[in-house]
Design a protein around this motif. Structure first.
Motif, short mmCIF file in Angstrom:
data_model
loop_
_atom_site.label_atom_id
_atom_site.label_comp_id
_atom_site.label_asym_id
_atom_site.label_seq_id
_atom_site.Cartn_x
_atom_site.Cartn_y
_atom_site.Cartn_z
N HIS A 50 38.46 42.60 41.56
CA HIS A 50 39.29 42.89 40.38
C HIS A 50 40.77 43.11 40.72
N ASP A 51 41.06 43.69 41.89
CA ASP A 51 42.45 43.96 42.26
C ASP A 51 42.91 43.07 43.41
N LYS A 54 46.60 42.78 43.51
CA LYS A 54 47.36 43.96 43.04
C LYS A 54 48.56 44.28 43.94
#
Ligand SMILES: [Fe+2]
Ligand SMILES: [Fe+2]
Length: 193
Positions: A50-51, A54
């Motif tokens: 998900h990251d 990031k």
């Protein structure tokens, strides 16, 4: 790629602190899946990735948004939102992830969206409440997550929206739509019971 290779590829993208957060999200997402259902493999994969980007430089993300046809509207909103869309693009390109449900869960993990799938909800909520998280309201979110994904997520979006209001920042419309939609789901459920 096997699990180990995926973990290694992901860990390489970020500093140690962010990697610990990712492992917290994986563990929390697995707990939520045990409680509420959800495909274990998809939950693991989406939580792990998900990251993914990031920690990438902002200008690299901006270039990808512009050149790869990602929603240009993102550039008008907080940079915090960018890594979700760029991340979905990146894991497809770099790791060969083709599962659209997993890509969507990554793409919408920060903003939410209308009609969130079970997978979307699990990843988004795990991101709010993994053990390393500490912000006003996180205890309430964890408590609500014992019985309702939707109620916990609304509390999560409330905390994001309150924070943005306090800071005088813009609010990404999709987050408001996601919250409205979840509230309607909760209301319908209450009316039935
Ligand atoms: Fe994120
Ligand atoms: Fe995260």
């Amino acid at each position: 790629m096997n699990r180990e290779a995926l973990m290694e590829a992901t860990r390489r993208q970020m500093p140690e602190r962010r990697w610990r957060h990712v492992l917290g999200v994986v563990a929390t997402a697995e707990e939520l899946a045990a409680r509420f259902g959800g495909d274990r493999e998809q939950v693991w994969l989406a939580a792990l990735l998900h990251d993914y980007c990031k920690a990438w430089p902002v200008d690299r993300m901006e270039t990808i948004i512009r050149e790869q046809g990602l929603p240009a509207e993102l550039l008008e909103y907080d940079k915090e939102l960018w890594h979700a869309h760029v991340g979905a693009w990146a894991v497809r390109e770099e790791l060969g992830i083709r599962d659209e449900a997993v890509l969507d869960a990554i793409r919408y993990h920060t903003s939410g969206r209308e009609n969130m799938t079970l997978l979307d909800k699990i990843v988004c909520l795990a991101d709010y409440m993994e053990p390393g998280r500490d912000f006003p309201g996180v205890h309430k979110i964890r408590e609500l997550a014992n019985h309702s994904l939707e109620e916990a997520l609304v509390a999560g979006f409330d905390s994001t929206i309150s924070f943005l209001l306090e800071k005088g920042k813009t609010i990404f419309p999709l987050t408001v739509l996601a919250r409205n939609d979840l509230i309607r789901t909760i209301e319908k459920r209450t009316q039935k019971s």
